[in-house]
Write an enzyme that holds these catalytic residues in place. Structure first.
Site, PDB file in Angstrom:
ATOM      1  N   HIS A  44      -6.912  -6.257   0.221  1.00  0.00           N
ATOM      2  CA  HIS A  44      -5.755  -5.368   0.258  1.00  0.00           C
ATOM      3  C   HIS A  44      -4.598  -6.006   1.025  1.00  0.00           C
ATOM      4  O   HIS A  44      -3.434  -5.800   0.694  1.00  0.00           O
ATOM      5  CB  HIS A  44      -6.182  -4.052   0.903  1.00  0.00           C
ATOM      6  CG  HIS A  44      -5.237  -2.919   0.678  1.00  0.00           C
ATOM      7  ND1 HIS A  44      -4.716  -2.607  -0.560  1.00  0.00           N
ATOM      8  CD2 HIS A  44      -4.725  -1.999   1.541  1.00  0.00           C
ATOM      9  CE1 HIS A  44      -3.927  -1.549  -0.450  1.00  0.00           C
ATOM     10  NE2 HIS A  44      -3.907  -1.168   0.807  1.00  0.00           N
ATOM     11  N   GLU A 104      -9.719  -6.445  -4.020  1.00  0.00           N
ATOM     12  CA  GLU A 104      -9.153  -5.463  -3.104  1.00  0.00           C
ATOM     13  C   GLU A 104      -9.465  -4.030  -3.501  1.00  0.00           C
ATOM     14  O   GLU A 104     -10.168  -3.764  -4.485  1.00  0.00           O
ATOM     15  CB  GLU A 104      -7.657  -5.694  -2.998  1.00  0.00           C
ATOM     16  CG  GLU A 104      -6.831  -5.294  -4.204  1.00  0.00           C
ATOM     17  CD  GLU A 104      -5.442  -4.883  -3.757  1.00  0.00           C
ATOM     18  OE1 GLU A 104      -5.306  -3.718  -3.344  1.00  0.00           O
ATOM     19  OE2 GLU A 104      -4.518  -5.715  -3.810  1.00  0.00           O
ATOM     20  N   SER A 146       0.844  -1.201   0.000  1.00  0.00           N
ATOM     21  CA  SER A 146       0.000   0.000   0.000  1.00  0.00           C
ATOM     22  C   SER A 146       0.880   1.253   0.000  1.00  0.00           C
ATOM     23  O   SER A 146       1.660   1.454  -0.929  1.00  0.00           O
ATOM     24  CB  SER A 146      -0.965  -0.058   1.193  1.00  0.00           C
ATOM     25  OG  SER A 146      -2.002   0.881   1.055  1.00  0.00           O
TER      26      SER A 146
END
Length: 307
Positions: free
Chosen positions: A279, A252, A115
């Site tokens: 995610h 995700e 991320s």
């Protein structure tokens, strides 16, 4: 630098702040430095990477740390505008990665970021790529516009039309504490962020560094009101010249359409996806995730990656 038992090291940065770091594994032939998400998250989902890679037949020395402001590391007083202006920036967190590398004494290593950590990985590969053997971008795209488009699609897929509209109305007015709104956020989190929701990463007290998270992201994963609104390196990623693995969950928050484009634009890149993964697909479907990661590391090491 202060070294504690069992692989934990407290790094003293040149700015005087301290970062908590940890290294798993004693075979230093392959180094993997891991960058957590958030911004303002923490190191926890890296704790099993050494053991999981051992299961795949690879002995990798895995290094991870809590970024400045996060959990075990120093937490500056970000209410001081001078401190916030200096440390809540892309440049600070990027250069922090390089200083951590230097303090740990590693070079020619693999960098993995999840991320927000994936954004740092892209930036690091562009600025400090000479130190890398390879880059692993886990669940991060190269611009925020396509991410936000995907958020709209996610809401319409997962929620009733009136609930999706209610979320948008709350966001327009900044009604973040609305109970109904936060319950809808929880539904989206369970569907697209933490699909497995293991007990091991639940806590009695919150571990997110909210001043950092709010400054960059905002209230939650499905809206961006902070500095990540500026995120866009689409015109730069063609300059990443190290072997690059893009790994995404198939269910995700990040758009797979963008990931596919990135795999075509980055010169030596490959995209792999994790079925039933959100995610945090390293948790949602660990066997597939770690096989992909181990295959990549093995192939880069023997010169067969992406052939």
């Amino acid at each position: 630098m202060s070294v504690l038992k069992q692989g934990t090291t407290i790094l003293t940065l040149d700015n005087g702040y301290h970062l908590w770091s940890h290294t798993d594994g004693d075979d230093d032939s392959i180094h993997l430095l891991a960058l957590h998400g958030g911004p303002g998250g923490n190191h926890e989902y890296w704790e099993n990477f050494h053991d999981e890679l051992l299961k795949q037949g690879l002995n990798v020395q895995v290094h991870y740390y809590d970024q400045l402001g996060s959990w075990y590391s120093d937490q500056p007083d970000y209410s001081d505008p001078e401190i916030a202006d200096k440390y809540l920036t892309y440049d600070y967190f990027l250069d922090e990665v390089e200083e951590v590398r230097q303090k740990l004494g590693i070079d020619k290593f693999y960098l993995i970021g999840q991320s927000w950590g994936g954004a740092l990985t892209m930036m690091y590969a562009l600025k400090y790529g000479e130190h890398l053997k390879g880059a692993i971008i886990s669940s991060m795209v190269d611009n925020i516009d396509e991410y936000l488009e995907h958020q709209d699609a996610i809401r319409d897929e997962a929620l009733a039309p009136e609930d999706a509209q209610f979320m948008r109305d709350c966001e327009k007015t900044g009604d973040w504490d609305n109970e109904r709104y936060q319950k809808l956020v929880d539904i989206l989190n369970a569907g697209y962020v933490d699909r497995k929701q293991p007990i091991a990463i639940r806590h009695l007290v919150p571990t997110m560094a909210t001043p950092v998270y709010n400054a960059f992201q905002g209230d939650n994963e499905f809206v961006v009101t902070g500095k990540l609104k500026e995120w866009d390196v689409r015109d730069q990623i063609h300059n990443i010249d190290v072997p690059t693995l893009l790994t995404f969950g198939e269910h995700e928050t990040m758009p797979l359409k963008s990931a596919r484009r990135m795999a075509e634009v980055i010169p030596n890149a490959k995209l792999v996806t994790t079925p039933d993964g959100g995610h945090h697909h390293m948790i949602d479907n660990a066997p597939v995730y770690f096989k992909h990661l181990a295959d990549y590391l093995r192939q880069v090491e023997d010169g067969t990656f992406n052939q």
